[in-house]
Enzyme design. Structure first.
Site, PDB file in Angstrom:
ATOM      1  N   CYS A  88     -54.116 -18.791 -35.646  1.00 55.48           N
ATOM      2  CA  CYS A  88     -55.261 -18.828 -36.562  1.00 55.48           C
ATOM      3  C   CYS A  88     -54.838 -18.998 -38.017  1.00 55.48           C
ATOM      4  O   CYS A  88     -55.677 -18.928 -38.916  1.00 55.48           O
ATOM      5  CB  CYS A  88     -56.127 -17.584 -36.398  1.00 55.48           C
ATOM      6  SG  CYS A  88     -55.265 -16.057 -36.778  1.00 55.48           S
ATOM      7  N   GLU A  98     -47.800 -11.804 -36.883  1.00 51.87           N
ATOM      8  CA  GLU A  98     -47.600 -12.393 -38.207  1.00 51.87           C
ATOM      9  C   GLU A  98     -46.457 -11.725 -38.971  1.00 51.87           C
ATOM     10  O   GLU A  98     -46.166 -12.081 -40.102  1.00 51.87           O
ATOM     11  CB  GLU A  98     -48.899 -12.343 -39.018  1.00 51.87           C
ATOM     12  CG  GLU A  98     -49.563 -10.981 -39.081  1.00 51.87           C
ATOM     13  CD  GLU A  98     -50.910 -11.004 -39.814  1.00 51.87           C
ATOM     14  OE1 GLU A  98     -51.249 -12.021 -40.432  1.00 51.87           O
ATOM     15  OE2 GLU A  98     -51.612  -9.979 -39.768  1.00 51.87           O
ATOM     16  N   ASP A 151     -48.869 -15.593 -42.792  1.00 49.63           N
ATOM     17  CA  ASP A 151     -47.957 -14.490 -43.100  1.00 49.63           C
ATOM     18  C   ASP A 151     -46.622 -14.637 -42.394  1.00 49.63           C
ATOM     19  O   ASP A 151     -45.575 -14.331 -42.963  1.00 49.63           O
ATOM     20  CB  ASP A 151     -48.600 -13.150 -42.721  1.00 49.63           C
ATOM     21  CG  ASP A 151     -49.580 -12.699 -43.785  1.00 49.63           C
ATOM     22  OD1 ASP A 151     -49.205 -12.741 -44.971  1.00 49.63           O
ATOM     23  OD2 ASP A 151     -50.720 -12.348 -43.441  1.00 49.63           O
ATOM     24  N   HIS A 211     -55.507 -16.426 -50.373  1.00 53.65           N
ATOM     25  CA  HIS A 211     -56.871 -16.205 -49.889  1.00 53.65           C
ATOM     26  C   HIS A 211     -57.900 -16.834 -50.813  1.00 53.65           C
ATOM     27  O   HIS A 211     -59.006 -17.142 -50.394  1.00 53.65           O
ATOM     28  CB  HIS A 211     -57.111 -14.721 -49.624  1.00 53.65           C
ATOM     29  CG  HIS A 211     -56.412 -14.287 -48.381  1.00 53.65           C
ATOM     30  ND1 HIS A 211     -55.135 -13.799 -48.394  1.00 53.65           N
ATOM     31  CD2 HIS A 211     -56.770 -14.392 -47.071  1.00 53.65           C
ATOM     32  CE1 HIS A 211     -54.752 -13.573 -47.146  1.00 53.65           C
ATOM     33  NE2 HIS A 211     -55.718 -13.923 -46.326  1.00 53.65           N
TER      34      HIS A 211
HETATM   35  C1  PEP Z   1     -52.397 -15.413 -41.244  1.00 49.43           C
HETATM   36  O1  PEP Z   1     -51.639 -14.624 -41.815  1.00 49.43           O
HETATM   37  O2  PEP Z   1     -52.018 -16.510 -40.778  1.00 49.43           O
HETATM   38  C2  PEP Z   1     -53.825 -15.098 -41.096  1.00 49.43           C
HETATM   39  C3  PEP Z   1     -54.613 -15.855 -40.374  1.00 49.43           C
HETATM   40  O3  PEP Z   1     -54.311 -14.028 -41.761  1.00 49.43           O
HETATM   41  P1  PEP Z   1     -54.568 -13.997 -43.347  1.00 49.43           P
HETATM   42  O4  PEP Z   1     -54.471 -15.399 -43.870  1.00 49.43           O
HETATM   43  O5  PEP Z   1     -55.924 -13.414 -43.554  1.00 49.43           O
HETATM   44  O6  PEP Z   1     -53.473 -13.120 -43.854  1.00 49.43           O
HETATM   45 MG    MG Z   2     -52.238 -12.630 -42.189  1.00 49.58          MG
END
Ligand code: PEP
Ligand code: MG
Length: 594
Positions: A518, A447, A471, A205
């Site tokens: 996403c 995910e 994930d 992140h």
């Molecule tokens: C993902 O896991 O692909 C996602 C979009 O959520 P995050 O990256 O916030 O875990």
């Molecule tokens: Mg995620």
């Protein structure tokens, strides 16, 4: 040798290059500031022999001032009746009097003749490293006290006196062991031109936030803080992952050329703003944007995205380091919703946990945070927190098109419980006469592999899926998404991932719902042909990537992509799959791949 802070680097030698992992595109040029052990490495410069006594005087003065400051702090704490807290500072005063440290500082100054800040910083770092290596929890705890005292002394020594160690008043490139997502979110993008870390990965992140803030970043540069020190001039290439120390004129000229070529592509893509992501044979894909902060909504509109496909609301909770109330949240969400109207916003409920660690009030230390108390698990156990967010999202749905999405769904029960909360929050709002969208759609992030496997059952419970590949890849391949040591094993194009993606999209379509994606994979235009080929309905990417992905989709033919997808699904090596997809991408949009 000079005895004043240098504007040129103190280490000698020509241009040197260090290869890391690129995680946020862009080029940054500037002076380095190194953050070590939580505090900033001072600028280093040599001092002449005759300056040694005055350096020692500066040191002595800084120690006296620091002692005074600590005594004053102790007095204030005692006055407010917190006796046990005040005694912590006795330990800090003892550190300032520790003869072994003070003698080592003077001896190093005499022998090495670096400025006193550098000598003190290096002695303290060695001292802390040796305490950390001792198998004694009490001594390891003491490192925090020592760090605190060292920071105070360095602040006193710093030019400009009390400058905060966390902020540097001039534009710079930050070098650190690692940075948390909230460290990154708090950066002043005007001052931090770019950053490089020893640890980290593309889907951490920290990297996601860097991309959304437009800060070039490179990670995985092990040992870089031993080689590059504060004050050096570097060029950081967030496209290829290179960190170049003391770039030559020739290198700088090459990079100016590269930047010109990149911006020429971007300028051309601006023309696509009002067009849709539709293949040459008419298959339309909804192209929406991922955001972490409400203020990004203007970038979403400018990019030509069809709304927000993922609003990661946890960053809104993380920055103030305290939990916002329902009204504050409702206002924040409504701001985004009005800004992107008539397009919609998918608001994901809190996904604290994993590497998005903890905000005040919901802190929890775990051995395996990615497998622990995260996402919907936390929300269901903290109903007050969850319901205040759900109510706020519902209230924002009165302003424009809103969808709710739940993170880390692993089975039917979680979706049912989460939906029950939404229904009862709706009842409350109805009774209070508060308007909201009665037909609000509810989606699940796919995910977790268990959710992918039962996607057909989940499809009957929700209105849409959004596949979180960041994930899904880590959990399916058992590869920590933030661990650069295993970054080579984190393969989006692994045959198992390709198959899972196809199964999820098929399950969604058989259940008459749509499926989006996403995760960061949605913005990797090498893989767009495959995603189009399996019939993905929506792609959600960072606003800066929208024009590029849109152009890629427009240049593809859906029928050819379907053929490619079935061929890819029969391949059994990640490298072959990548090559095959890349071949199609190169054939259709080589100009986007520079
Ligand atoms: C993902 O896991 O692909 C996602 C979009 O959520 P995050 O990256 O916030 O875990
Ligand atoms: Mg995620």
């Amino acid at each position: 040798m000079s005895d004043s802070p240098p504007t040129t680097p103190c280490d000698e030698g020509g241009e040197t290059r260090h290869q890391g992992i690129p995680v946020s595109p862009g080029i940054a040029r500037g002076v380095v500031v190194v953050r070590s052990d939580g505090f900033l490495e001072p600028v280093s410069y040599r001092v002449r022999a005759e300056r040694v006594p005055s350096e020692l005087d500066r040191f002595e003065a800084a120690l006296v001032q620091t002692r005074g400051e600590i005594h004053e702090l102790q007095r204030e704490i005692l006055q407010s009746g917190r006796k046990s807290e005040a005694s912590i500072f006795d330990a800090h005063l003892l550190i300032l009097e520790d003869r072994s440290v003070l003698d080592e500082v003077s001896a190093s100054l005499e022998k090495e003749r670096w400025n006193i800040e550098t000598v003190f910083f290096r002695v303290m770092r060695r001292f802390m490293d040796s305490l950390r290596s001792i198998d004694d929890p009490y001594l390891r705890e003491r490192v925090i006290d020592i760090e605190d005292v060292a920071k105070r002394v360095l602040r006193k020594l710093a030019r400009g006196g009390d400058a905060m160690e966390k902020t540097v008043g001039h534009a710079h490139i930050l070098l650190a062991l690692d940075l948390t997502p909230s460290d990154t979110a708090e950066m002043d993008a005007e001052l931090v031109l770019g950053f490089a870390t020893e640890m980290g990965s593309v889907t951490s992140h920290t990297a996601i936030v860097a991309r959304s803030m437009g800060i070039p970043a490179v990670v995985g540069l092990h040992g870089i803080r031993e080689k590059v020190h504060t004050g050096r001039t570097i060029l950081l290439d967030g496209y290829s992952g290179l960190l170049i120390v003391d770039p030559t004129e020739e290198t700088l000229a090459q990079y100016s050329e590269l930047e010109r070529a990149k911006s020429a592509v971007v300028e051309k893509l601006v023309e696509l703003r009002h067009t849709r992501a539709r293949t040459s044979d008419g298959m339309a894909i909804t192209l929406s944007a991922n955001i972490e902060f409400a203020h990004e909504s203007s970038a979403v509109v400018d990019s030509g995205a069809e709304g927000v496909g993922l609003y990661r609301t946890e960053f809104f909770y993380m920055n103030p380091r305290a939990l916002p109330g329902e009204d504050e949240q409702a206002e924040n969400y409504a701001r985004v919703v009005s800004a992107v109207n008539p397009h919609g916003v998918i608001i994901r409920t809190l996904d604290i946990g994993g590497d998005k660690m903890p905000v005040e009030g919901v802190a929890y230390q775990e051995a395996n945070p990615f497998l622990g108390w995260r996402g919907i698990r936390m929300s269901l156990e903290l109903p007050d927190l969850f319901r205040s967010q759900v109510r706020a999202i519902l209230r924002a749905s009165a302003v424009g098109k809103v969808r709710i999405m739940f993170p880390l769904i692993s089975g039917l029960e979680e979706i049912r419980k989460a939906r029950a909360h939404v229904e009862s929050c709706k009842d409350e709002l109805r009774k209070q006469g508060v308007p909201f969208d009665e037909e609000i759609q509810i989606g699940a992030m796919i995910e977790v592999p268990s959710a992918a496997v039962i996607a057909d059952q989940l499809a009957a419970e929700v209105d849409f899926f959004s596949i979180g590949t960041n994930d899904l890849i880590q959990y399916t391949l058992a590869v920590d998404r933030v661990n650069d040591r295993v970054a080579g094993l984190y393969q989006p194009e692994h045959p198992a991932i390709m198959r899972l993606l196809k199964q999820i999209v098929d399950a969604a379509h058989q259940g008459n719902i749509w499926a989006g994606l996403c995760g960061e994979m949605a913005g990797d235009i090498h893989l767009t042909p495959f995603l189009v080929g399996i019939g993905i309905d929506e792609l959600s990417v960072s606003p800066s990537l929208i024009p590029r992905v849109k152009s890629a989709v427009q240049k593809l033919e859906a029928a050819a992509c379907r053929t490619l997808a079935s061929e890819v699904l029969s391949l059994n090596r990640s490298a072959d799959i990548r090559e095959r997809c890349k071949g199609i991408a190169m054939e259709h949009y080589p100009e986007l791949l520079i």
